[in-house]
Design a protein around this motif. Sequence first.
Motif, PDB file in Angstrom:
ATOM      1  N   GLY A   1      -0.091   4.871  36.588  1.00  0.00           N
ATOM      2  CA  GLY A   1      -0.517   5.927  35.694  1.00  0.00           C
ATOM      3  C   GLY A   1      -0.273   7.325  36.233  1.00  0.00           C
ATOM      4  N   GLU A   2      -0.320   7.491  37.545  1.00  0.00           N
ATOM      5  CA  GLU A   2      -0.114   8.813  38.127  1.00  0.00           C
ATOM      6  C   GLU A   2       1.306   9.334  37.909  1.00  0.00           C
ATOM      7  N   HIS A   3       2.248   8.452  37.596  1.00  0.00           N
ATOM      8  CA  HIS A   3       3.642   8.863  37.407  1.00  0.00           C
ATOM      9  C   HIS A   3       4.015   9.095  35.937  1.00  0.00           C
ATOM     10  N   ILE A   4       3.064   8.937  35.045  1.00  0.00           N
ATOM     11  CA  ILE A   4       3.335   9.147  33.622  1.00  0.00           C
ATOM     12  C   ILE A   4       3.892  10.544  33.349  1.00  0.00           C
ATOM     13  N   PRO A   5       3.307  11.621  33.889  1.00  0.00           N
ATOM     14  CA  PRO A   5       3.861  12.952  33.598  1.00  0.00           C
ATOM     15  C   PRO A   5       5.322  13.107  34.020  1.00  0.00           C
ATOM     16  N   THR A   6       5.693  12.532  35.156  1.00  0.00           N
ATOM     17  CA  THR A   6       7.086  12.627  35.610  1.00  0.00           C
ATOM     18  C   THR A   6       8.019  11.894  34.667  1.00  0.00           C
ATOM     19  N   VAL A   7       7.667  10.657  34.302  1.00  0.00           N
ATOM     20  CA  VAL A   7       8.508   9.866  33.396  1.00  0.00           C
ATOM     21  C   VAL A   7       8.566  10.543  32.028  1.00  0.00           C
ATOM     22  N   ARG A   8       7.438  11.019  31.535  1.00  0.00           N
ATOM     23  CA  ARG A   8       7.398  11.728  30.249  1.00  0.00           C
ATOM     24  C   ARG A   8       8.361  12.911  30.267  1.00  0.00           C
ATOM     25  N   ASP A   9       8.295  13.721  31.317  1.00  0.00           N
ATOM     26  CA  ASP A   9       9.168  14.893  31.408  1.00  0.00           C
ATOM     27  C   ASP A   9      10.639  14.513  31.458  1.00  0.00           C
ATOM     28  N   LEU A  10      10.972  13.439  32.161  1.00  0.00           N
ATOM     29  CA  LEU A  10      12.361  12.975  32.229  1.00  0.00           C
ATOM     30  C   LEU A  10      12.850  12.497  30.865  1.00  0.00           C
TER      31      LEU A  10
ATOM     32  N   LEU B   1      13.728  -0.738  32.143  1.00  0.00           N
ATOM     33  CA  LEU B   1      14.593  -1.620  31.363  1.00  0.00           C
ATOM     34  C   LEU B   1      15.285  -0.788  30.294  1.00  0.00           C
ATOM     35  N   ILE B   2      16.568  -0.992  30.107  1.00  0.00           N
ATOM     36  CA  ILE B   2      17.336  -0.276  29.100  1.00  0.00           C
ATOM     37  C   ILE B   2      18.033  -1.313  28.221  1.00  0.00           C
ATOM     38  N   SER B   3      17.945  -1.111  26.925  1.00  0.00           N
ATOM     39  CA  SER B   3      18.627  -2.018  26.008  1.00  0.00           C
ATOM     40  C   SER B   3      19.071  -1.247  24.772  1.00  0.00           C
ATOM     41  N   GLU B   4      20.074  -1.793  24.111  1.00  0.00           N
ATOM     42  CA  GLU B   4      20.478  -1.222  22.833  1.00  0.00           C
ATOM     43  C   GLU B   4      19.518  -1.727  21.767  1.00  0.00           C
ATOM     44  N   THR B   5      19.193  -0.862  20.829  1.00  0.00           N
ATOM     45  CA  THR B   5      18.310  -1.236  19.743  1.00  0.00           C
ATOM     46  C   THR B   5      18.817  -0.612  18.464  1.00  0.00           C
ATOM     47  N   GLN B   6      18.373  -1.130  17.354  1.00  0.00           N
ATOM     48  CA  GLN B   6      18.750  -0.595  16.041  1.00  0.00           C
ATOM     49  C   GLN B   6      17.529   0.108  15.436  1.00  0.00           C
TER      50      GLN B   6
ATOM     51  N   GLY C   1      16.905   9.827  36.660  1.00  0.00           N
ATOM     52  CA  GLY C   1      15.695  10.412  37.229  1.00  0.00           C
ATOM     53  C   GLY C   1      14.609   9.383  37.471  1.00  0.00           C
ATOM     54  N   ILE C   2      14.466   8.455  36.557  1.00  0.00           N
ATOM     55  CA  ILE C   2      13.454   7.406  36.704  1.00  0.00           C
ATOM     56  C   ILE C   2      13.788   6.511  37.894  1.00  0.00           C
ATOM     57  N   ARG C   3      15.059   6.213  38.075  1.00  0.00           N
ATOM     58  CA  ARG C   3      15.466   5.383  39.220  1.00  0.00           C
ATOM     59  C   ARG C   3      15.160   6.073  40.536  1.00  0.00           C
ATOM     60  N   GLN C   4      15.314   7.396  40.579  1.00  0.00           N
ATOM     61  CA  GLN C   4      14.956   8.142  41.799  1.00  0.00           C
ATOM     62  C   GLN C   4      13.461   8.005  42.080  1.00  0.00           C
ATOM     63  N   LEU C   5      12.645   8.118  41.050  1.00  0.00           N
ATOM     64  CA  LEU C   5      11.203   7.943  41.208  1.00  0.00           C
ATOM     65  C   LEU C   5      10.887   6.556  41.750  1.00  0.00           C
ATOM     66  N   LEU C   6      11.563   5.544  41.217  1.00  0.00           N
ATOM     67  CA  LEU C   6      11.289   4.172  41.619  1.00  0.00           C
ATOM     68  C   LEU C   6      11.844   3.824  42.991  1.00  0.00           C
ATOM     69  N   ASP C   7      12.677   4.696  43.570  1.00  0.00           N
ATOM     70  CA  ASP C   7      13.121   4.489  44.953  1.00  0.00           C
ATOM     71  C   ASP C   7      11.937   4.559  45.912  1.00  0.00           C
TER      72      ASP C   7
END
Length: 107
Positions: free
Chosen positions: A19-28, A95-100, A82-88
């Motif tokens: 939860g503490e990383h929500i602001p970073t992910v939101r901003d990205l 997770l990334i996927s194509e969606t309609q 940016g998210i991958r850098q955070l997760l380092d």
Amino acid sequence: MNTWPGYTTMARIEVVVDGEHIPTVRDLLLAAGAKGFTAIQGVSGFGHSGAHEGRLMFNDRNSLTLLISVVQIDRAQAAVAGIRQLLDDHHGVVLISETQVSRADYF
């Protein structure tokens, strides 16, 4: 992925973080052009860092949160980088996927 007539292909980004990383992910996500996201707090799971229970211990920063957003495919890579850098340095998953989507103007 098959394209459905009348729908637009976009990128769906799902991120599980403390939860503490929500602001970073939101901003990205917003910097990459996302117009919004859905946050589901108190998720549970098991992975490399062990088991995580879904209950809130003391506050929403001590539990895992799942953030879901949809962006144009050509903008997804910027957010994910940016998210991958955070997760380092922190546990979590992206997770990334194509969606309609039926209303592309919402995204």
